[in-house]
Scaffold this active site. Structure first.
Site, PDB file in Angstrom:
ATOM      1  CD  GLU A 125      -2.703   1.616   0.390  1.00  0.00           C
ATOM      2  OE1 GLU A 125      -3.357   2.664   0.510  1.00  0.00           O
ATOM      3  OE2 GLU A 125      -2.834   0.855  -0.590  1.00  0.00           O
ATOM      4  CG  HIS A 143      -8.460   5.799  -6.629  1.00  0.00           C
ATOM      5  ND1 HIS A 143      -7.874   7.044  -6.586  1.00  0.00           N
ATOM      6  CD2 HIS A 143      -7.473   4.920  -6.301  1.00  0.00           C
ATOM      7  CE1 HIS A 143      -6.596   6.930  -6.251  1.00  0.00           C
ATOM      8  NE2 HIS A 143      -6.330   5.647  -6.086  1.00  0.00           N
TER       9      HIS A 143
END
Length: 388
Positions: free
Chosen positions: A102, A172
């Site tokens: 991440e 997104h």
């Protein structure tokens, strides 16, 4: 979040951006600005692919806050909190590996943001310095890209804070594809301004038809990207485990109402109940069948563009990308969703965005050339007639 952490993250993003910036600066390309644009295209493509890897490995909440990780600038500094969360739930969303995935994704995005700021600053500086005479430095598109990436960053934050809400994650992804398309268009414009091609490969009506087909293919691809993102973010990839049928039926039992309710939590209906399997089936089935339409229209577009020398190479790549995309899509079903195949499927979608953008730009440019050539020929013919 402490200002020290934000400062550490800013320095890290600058350091990550320094490597591609150094490659641009030291390259043999005489036009460093154009090189920077295409480096941003390459890195944005990589970011989309790595973003797919982040999503498919369930690493989207590897750091459950934003922009840092448990308030720290990187997983090293948050190691204690991450390992504690992993010990409580070893298969949960927070593990050391997922936290690193991440944060790498976030830092790559921030580095691209730094490069786009540099691109915008250079464009404004050169534009003002030349008093608006150098078209390659027109700052409007770089400024739009800067605003675009700010919006993209906001949706990246909401992806985490709203716990992977499907409509936010889908938006997104679409914004990422949109940024790739804008950068590719800008890169094509830089190529044309620096090294213009004056070859006329078709009449204006023929090239106008190619433009219409390329535009239609782009719009259909946009819809398919939204459907694909909706399928992925709702984890509906394996709702149908056979092909071309779904659950042994051509038209299986489907729940479109719950499947395509946009504002809801992941895995839940708008009322908060668990999402029925028929809703996942509907999501998968629509994405699969709309893909056939996209493949037919984009394939026909590539076939029509193939005969024109200026478009031939791009058309060939589109045909190859379509074939590969169909193969990886079917493979995800028959091979029960292997990670590498799924990542390649997402990469194929990004590649089609890139190629169709270039085809649209080249068709527009060729149409403009053909129209000017036809206008010039008509003027010459009129002048000759008058002289007689």
């Amino acid at each position: 979040m402490h200002s020290t952490t934000l400062a550490q993250m800013a320095v890290t993003a600058l350091l990550v951006a320094l490597l591609p910036a150094s490659l641009v600066w030291t390259s043999s390309d005489a036009n460093k600005y154009r090189k920077l644009v295409w480096v941003c295209v390459f890195l944005t493509f990589d970011l989309i692919v790595f973003g797919a890897f982040t999503r498919l490995t369930d690493s989207g909440l590897g750091c459950p806050d934003w922009p840092g990780c448990y308030g720290a600038a990187n997983p090293f500094l948050a190691h204690e909190q991450i390992t504690a969360a992993e010990a409580l739930l070893p298969t949960g969303p927070v593990t050391v590996v997922k936290a690193w995935i991440e944060m790498i994704h976030r830092y790559l995005a921030m580095a691209i943001g730094v490069l786009i700021v540099a691109m915008m600053a250079q464009a404004w500086y050169q534009w003002r310095k030349s008093k608006g005479t150098r078209a390659e430095y027109a700052p409007w598109l770089p400024t739009a890209l800067f605003l675009f990436i700010c919006v993209q960053g906001a949706f990246g934050a909401w992806t985490v804070t709203l716990k992977l809400q499907p409509v936010i994650v889908t938006t997104h992804l679409l914004l990422g594809m949109g940024m790739l398309s804008l950068l590719a268009w800008y890169g094509g414009r830089q190529n044309q301004l620096i090294a213009p091609v004056r070859t006329v490969t078709a009449s204006p009506p023929a090239m106008r038809n190619i433009r219409l087909l390329a535009g239609a293919s782009g719009l259909l691809l946009l819809v398919q990207l939204a459907l694909g993102a909706w399928t992925s973010t709702n984890y509906a990839t394996l709702a149908c485990t056979d092909f071309p049928l779904c659950g042994g039926k051509l038209v299986p039992d489907m729940d479109f109402e719950h499947g395509f309710t946009l504002w809801r939590e992941l895995g839940k209906t708008a009322a908060g109940h668990y999402l029925p399997f028929a809703a996942l089936t509907a999501i998968h089935w629509v994405h699969r069948n709309f893909g056939i339409i996209v493949a037919l229209v984009a394939g026909y577009t590539a076939w029509r563009a193939w005969e024109h020398a200026a478009l031939h190479k791009t058309a060939r790549y589109i045909a190859l990308a379509l074939a590969a995309q169909i193969a990886t899509g079917v493979a995800t079903i028959y091979l029960s969703f292997p990670l590498m195949i799924a990542v390649l499927h997402n990469a194929g979608a990004a590649l089609l965005v890139l190629l169709l953008t270039m085809l649209n730009y080249k068709a527009k440019y060729q149409y403009d050339i053909a129209k000017k050539a036809a206008s010039g020929a008509a003027s010459a013919h009129t002048s000759a007639a008058r002289q007689k």
